[in-house]
Design an enzyme around this catalytic site. Structure first.
Site, PDB file in Angstrom:
ATOM      1  N   LEU A  34      57.824  80.767  -7.226  1.00  9.32           N
ATOM      2  CA  LEU A  34      57.279  82.060  -6.841  1.00  9.32           C
ATOM      3  C   LEU A  34      57.630  83.157  -7.844  1.00  9.32           C
ATOM      4  O   LEU A  34      58.681  83.138  -8.479  1.00  9.32           O
ATOM      5  CB  LEU A  34      57.788  82.439  -5.453  1.00  9.32           C
ATOM      6  CG  LEU A  34      57.497  81.421  -4.343  1.00  9.32           C
ATOM      7  CD1 LEU A  34      58.002  81.945  -3.006  1.00  9.32           C
ATOM      8  CD2 LEU A  34      56.010  81.102  -4.261  1.00  9.32           C
ATOM      9  N   ASP A  36      56.403  87.657  -8.782  1.00 11.04           N
ATOM     10  CA  ASP A  36      56.060  88.917  -8.129  1.00 11.04           C
ATOM     11  C   ASP A  36      54.652  88.926  -7.545  1.00 11.04           C
ATOM     12  O   ASP A  36      54.385  89.653  -6.586  1.00 11.04           O
ATOM     13  CB  ASP A  36      56.203  90.082  -9.115  1.00 11.04           C
ATOM     14  CG  ASP A  36      57.653  90.465  -9.362  1.00 11.04           C
ATOM     15  OD1 ASP A  36      58.512  90.024  -8.577  1.00 11.04           O
ATOM     16  OD2 ASP A  36      57.923  91.198 -10.333  1.00 11.04           O
ATOM     17  N   HIS A  38      53.223  86.434  -5.941  1.00  8.22           N
ATOM     18  CA  HIS A  38      53.381  85.874  -4.603  1.00  8.22           C
ATOM     19  C   HIS A  38      54.088  86.868  -3.675  1.00  8.22           C
ATOM     20  O   HIS A  38      53.703  87.035  -2.510  1.00  8.22           O
ATOM     21  CB  HIS A  38      54.207  84.586  -4.653  1.00  8.22           C
ATOM     22  CG  HIS A  38      53.597  83.493  -5.466  1.00  8.22           C
ATOM     23  ND1 HIS A  38      54.107  83.109  -6.683  1.00  8.22           N
ATOM     24  CD2 HIS A  38      52.521  82.693  -5.248  1.00  8.22           C
ATOM     25  CE1 HIS A  38      53.385  82.119  -7.173  1.00  8.22           C
ATOM     26  NE2 HIS A  38      52.409  81.853  -6.325  1.00  8.22           N
ATOM     27  N   LYS A 150      43.723  86.509  -8.974  1.00  6.74           N
ATOM     28  CA  LYS A 150      43.855  85.854 -10.276  1.00  6.74           C
ATOM     29  C   LYS A 150      43.101  84.529 -10.273  1.00  6.74           C
ATOM     30  O   LYS A 150      42.483  84.156 -11.261  1.00  6.74           O
ATOM     31  CB  LYS A 150      45.321  85.626 -10.610  1.00  6.74           C
ATOM     32  CG  LYS A 150      45.543  84.886 -11.919  1.00  6.74           C
ATOM     33  CD  LYS A 150      47.023  84.888 -12.274  1.00  6.74           C
ATOM     34  CE  LYS A 150      47.287  83.907 -13.397  1.00  6.74           C
ATOM     35  NZ  LYS A 150      47.154  82.503 -12.961  1.00  6.74           N
TER      36      LYS A 150
END
Length: 283
Positions: A34, A36, A38, A150
């Site tokens: 993980l 930032d 996430h 993204k």
């Protein structure tokens, strides 16, 4: 404190109890490692829902035969610590054998939305994504599920899946989270060499160039693609795999631009394949 759940049965037990009491559930599906990006989704869920579940599952069905399933970074202890700091209630981290206890009797085939862009280069990838997301929705029964823009093609496919299968969940698309210099945050950024990391910032800069061309009135996709490609060729050592302009969310290749589009990039560096995009235009 965030609770770690490692079995489907226990997760379903918690969900059933929560649903009986009218509790709202937010789900952030991840494969771990993980960052930032996430955590932004986790924060959004925590602000909206009574319970926030982060699934951490490296899904073998979405990896091709020559892809990095075994090498994909796994750091569950660190992931658990990170989501605890931003208020997640549960990390759902099942074993592959629990999610797929036997050979699947029904194959999920996405169709035309998966035949272009990333799907064309990674046959079967989005079939695997849709399979695992379907399973997660059935197990966790979220009211809201959060996906990053993204992976814009994935977001469009998941939204279509929800519509086609009548899932009672609202999909929330979260804007791309970037480093200070503009590089889109990704679990694969750790594979970049120091030189490649310096070059990688030019992916986002090339997209800003495309946006500027569009805002100046350019509507010919070929012109935008050529300018972006030329810019990348002069600034990066990685192999440019794709510069494309598609309608969004229909994912139809555009020649004369009308309506909402997304411009997609894919660049292969020595040990990392990076993607980025920008969505522009009226809906």
């Amino acid at each position: 404190m965030t609770k770690l759940i490692t079995t489907v049965k226990e997760m379903q037990h918690i969900v059933k109890a929560a649903k009986r009491s009218g509790t709202t559930i937010g789900l952030i599906p991840t494969m771990g490692a993980l960052h930032d990006g996430h955590l932004t989704m986790v924060r959004e869920s925590v602000s909206t829902n009574d319970i926030t579940v982060v699934s951490v599952f490296v899904n073998p069905l979405q990896f091709g035969p020559n892809e990095d399933f075994d090498a994909y970074p796994r750091q569950i202890d660190k992931d658990l610590e990170l989501v605890s700091e931003v208020g997640a209630d549960i990390v759902f981290h099942p074993a592959v054998e629990d999610m797929y206890p036997g050979e699947l009797g029904i194959d999920v085939k996405v169709g035309p939305l998966a035949d272009v862009l990333e799907g064309a280069k990674r046959p079967g990838h989005f079939d695997g994504v849709v399979t695992v997301v379907n399973k997660l929705f059935n197990i966790v029964m979220p009211d809201y599920a959060y996906f990053g823009k993204k992976d814009a093609q994935q977001l469009a496919i998941v939204e279509q899946m929800v519509k086609d299968f009548n899932h009672a969940v609202e999909i929330i698309g979260i804007d791309i989270v970037r480093e200070a210099d503009g590089l889109a945050k990704s679990s694969r950024n750790v594979y970049l060499t120091e030189q490649e990391r310096q070059e990688a910032v030019h992916l986002s800069k090339s997209l800003l160039l495309a946006q500027a061309l569009y805002q100046d009135g350019e509507r010919q996709s070929k012109v935008i693609i050529d300018r972006v490609t030329q810019y990348l060729e002069s600034h990066i050592s990685g192999r440019i795999e794709e510069v494309a302009v598609y309608s969004y969310p229909q994912l139809v290749e555009q020649h004369e631009i009308t309506g909402r589009i997304f411009i997609s990039l894919a660049v292969k560096f020595s040990k990392a394949r990076l993607i980025d995009n920008i969505i522009i235009g009226a809906e």
